[in-house]
Design a protein around this motif. Structure first.
Motif, PDB file in Angstrom:
ATOM      1  N   UNK A   8      32.909  54.891  36.988  1.00 39.73           N
ATOM      2  CA  UNK A   8      32.672  54.824  38.169  1.00 39.73           C
ATOM      3  C   UNK A   8      32.346  55.718  39.327  1.00 39.73           C
ATOM      4  N   UNK A   9      32.706  56.966  39.158  1.00 41.61           N
ATOM      5  CA  UNK A   9      32.928  58.076  40.629  1.00 41.61           C
ATOM      6  C   UNK A   9      31.193  58.796  40.500  1.00 41.61           C
ATOM      7  N   UNK A  10      29.789  57.721  39.551  1.00 40.32           N
ATOM      8  CA  UNK A  10      29.032  58.627  39.635  1.00 40.32           C
ATOM      9  C   UNK A  10      27.998  57.736  39.570  1.00 40.32           C
ATOM     10  N   UNK A  11      28.349  56.125  39.262  1.00 35.06           N
ATOM     11  CA  UNK A  11      27.571  55.034  38.926  1.00 35.06           C
ATOM     12  C   UNK A  11      26.664  55.452  40.238  1.00 35.06           C
ATOM     13  N   UNK A  12      25.566  54.599  40.423  1.00 38.05           N
ATOM     14  CA  UNK A  12      24.739  54.590  41.294  1.00 38.05           C
ATOM     15  C   UNK A  12      23.501  56.189  42.568  1.00 38.05           C
ATOM     16  N   UNK A  13      24.397  56.844  41.717  1.00 37.33           N
ATOM     17  CA  UNK A  13      24.144  58.367  41.722  1.00 37.33           C
ATOM     18  C   UNK A  13      23.315  59.406  40.836  1.00 37.33           C
ATOM     19  N   UNK A  14      24.020  58.704  39.787  1.00 35.20           N
ATOM     20  CA  UNK A  14      23.936  59.932  38.346  1.00 35.20           C
ATOM     21  C   UNK A  14      22.616  58.700  37.206  1.00 35.20           C
ATOM     22  N   UNK A  15      21.697  59.083  36.815  1.00 34.67           N
ATOM     23  CA  UNK A  15      20.514  58.390  35.582  1.00 34.67           C
ATOM     24  C   UNK A  15      20.748  59.207  34.447  1.00 34.67           C
ATOM     25  N   UNK A  16      21.508  58.808  33.374  1.00 38.37           N
ATOM     26  CA  UNK A  16      21.429  59.419  31.956  1.00 38.37           C
ATOM     27  C   UNK A  16      20.174  58.631  31.293  1.00 38.37           C
ATOM     28  N   UNK A  17      19.548  59.469  30.710  1.00 39.72           N
ATOM     29  CA  UNK A  17      18.346  59.117  29.431  1.00 39.72           C
ATOM     30  C   UNK A  17      17.540  59.506  28.599  1.00 39.72           C
ATOM     31  N   UNK A  18      17.599  59.501  27.429  1.00 43.63           N
ATOM     32  CA  UNK A  18      17.257  60.174  26.463  1.00 43.63           C
ATOM     33  C   UNK A  18      15.752  59.903  26.171  1.00 43.63           C
ATOM     34  N   UNK A  19      15.152  60.898  25.016  1.00 44.49           N
ATOM     35  CA  UNK A  19      13.834  60.667  24.742  1.00 44.49           C
ATOM     36  C   UNK A  19      14.409  60.802  23.163  1.00 44.49           C
ATOM     37  N   UNK A  20      13.734  59.864  22.364  1.00 39.90           N
ATOM     38  CA  UNK A  20      14.352  60.329  21.143  1.00 39.90           C
ATOM     39  C   UNK A  20      13.278  61.313  20.366  1.00 39.90           C
ATOM     40  N   UNK A  21      12.141  60.494  20.674  1.00 41.76           N
ATOM     41  CA  UNK A  21      10.724  61.773  19.684  1.00 41.76           C
ATOM     42  C   UNK A  21      11.188  63.170  20.461  1.00 41.76           C
ATOM     43  N   UNK A  22      11.217  63.937  21.549  1.00 41.61           N
ATOM     44  CA  UNK A  22      11.777  65.382  22.063  1.00 41.61           C
ATOM     45  C   UNK A  22      12.803  65.877  21.463  1.00 41.61           C
ATOM     46  N   UNK A  23      13.425  64.469  20.937  1.00 41.42           N
ATOM     47  CA  UNK A  23      15.668  65.284  21.128  1.00 41.42           C
ATOM     48  C   UNK A  23      15.951  65.333  21.940  1.00 41.42           C
ATOM     49  N   UNK A  24      15.832  64.851  23.444  1.00 41.67           N
ATOM     50  CA  UNK A  24      16.767  65.552  24.525  1.00 41.67           C
ATOM     51  C   UNK A  24      17.258  64.273  25.434  1.00 41.67           C
ATOM     52  N   UNK A  25      18.352  65.119  26.015  1.00 39.01           N
ATOM     53  CA  UNK A  25      18.466  63.790  26.736  1.00 39.01           C
ATOM     54  C   UNK A  25      18.538  64.419  28.318  1.00 39.01           C
ATOM     55  N   UNK A  26      19.002  63.574  29.536  1.00 36.10           N
ATOM     56  CA  UNK A  26      18.694  63.927  30.503  1.00 36.10           C
ATOM     57  C   UNK A  26      19.806  63.038  31.577  1.00 36.10           C
ATOM     58  N   UNK A  27      20.603  64.083  32.838  1.00 33.31           N
ATOM     59  CA  UNK A  27      20.856  63.139  33.734  1.00 33.31           C
ATOM     60  C   UNK A  27      20.338  63.718  34.855  1.00 33.31           C
ATOM     61  N   UNK A  35      19.705  68.820  28.413  1.00 38.84           N
ATOM     62  CA  UNK A  35      20.486  68.873  27.111  1.00 38.84           C
ATOM     63  C   UNK A  35      19.138  68.614  25.391  1.00 38.84           C
ATOM     64  N   UNK A  36      18.881  69.836  25.163  1.00 36.76           N
ATOM     65  CA  UNK A  36      17.773  70.183  23.425  1.00 36.76           C
ATOM     66  C   UNK A  36      19.149  69.640  22.229  1.00 36.76           C
ATOM     67  N   UNK A  37      18.404  69.351  21.689  1.00 35.86           N
ATOM     68  CA  UNK A  37      19.211  68.963  20.434  1.00 35.86           C
ATOM     69  C   UNK A  37      18.356  69.485  19.083  1.00 35.86           C
ATOM     70  N   UNK A  38      19.019  70.031  18.299  1.00 31.90           N
ATOM     71  CA  UNK A  38      18.208  70.831  17.397  1.00 31.90           C
ATOM     72  C   UNK A  38      18.298  70.382  15.878  1.00 31.90           C
ATOM     73  N   UNK A  39      18.495  68.899  16.225  1.00 35.18           N
ATOM     74  CA  UNK A  39      17.655  67.667  15.033  1.00 35.18           C
ATOM     75  C   UNK A  39      17.388  66.726  15.776  1.00 35.18           C
ATOM     76  N   UNK A  40      16.481  65.697  15.226  1.00 33.04           N
ATOM     77  CA  UNK A  40      16.539  64.300  15.956  1.00 33.04           C
ATOM     78  C   UNK A  40      18.435  64.123  15.919  1.00 33.04           C
ATOM     79  N   UNK A  41      18.146  62.620  17.697  1.00 34.55           N
ATOM     80  CA  UNK A  41      19.344  62.380  18.269  1.00 34.55           C
ATOM     81  C   UNK A  41      19.407  60.509  17.460  1.00 34.55           C
ATOM     82  N   UNK A  42      18.543  60.766  17.096  1.00 34.05           N
ATOM     83  CA  UNK A  42      18.520  59.337  16.565  1.00 34.05           C
ATOM     84  C   UNK A  42      20.100  58.702  15.970  1.00 34.05           C
TER      85      UNK A  42
END
Length: 124
Positions: free
Chosen positions: A61-80, A22-29
């Motif tokens: 609970x349904x996704x715990x252990x299978x899904x991982x969320x992460x964010x990159x504040x420098x690139x204004x993106x998050x991933x799943x 997911x790409x954001x158009x501005x700073x996600x911080x």
């Protein structure tokens, strides 16, 4: 106003993996970023979130252990990152941004900005 654009959805077999972005158009911080999903005929539900204030990660609970969320504040993106996918993971996945308190971060109403969604289909 911030805009969010999801990508990475597709068709995958049961047990497979996908990575959504997911790409954001501005700073996600300063924002809590989250993923929600909506399956056909069902209500939109919380999947995962990452808070700016403490960096903590939250999962359904349904996704715990299978899904991982992460964010990159420098690139204004998050991933799943999704592994061990099941047919019940089939849904449209949405990213969202907001500034909820911890007690509300699983609530749809806590987020002010939404992407248009990306389809994930898991076939058996």
């Amino acid at each position: 106003q911030m805009r969010l654009v999801e990508s990475g959805g597709g068709l995958v077999q049961t047990g497979g993996s996908l990575r959504l972005s997911c790409a954001a158009s501005e700073q996600i911080s300063g924002y809590t970023l989250a993923w929600f999903r909506q399956a056909p005929g069902k209500e939109r539900e919380f999947v995962a979130a990452t808070r700016w204030t403490n960096g903590n990660l939250y999962y359904a609970d349904s996704v715990k252990g299978r899904f991982t969320i992460s964010r990159n504040n420098a690139e204004n993106t998050i991933s799943l990152q999704m592994v061990s996918l099941k047919s019940e993971d089939t849904a449209i996945y949405y990213c969202a941004a907001g500034r909820p308190i911890v007690s509300t971060l699983r609530m749809i109403s806590a987020y002010t900005t939404w992407g248009q969604g990306t389809q994930v289909t898991v076939s058996s």
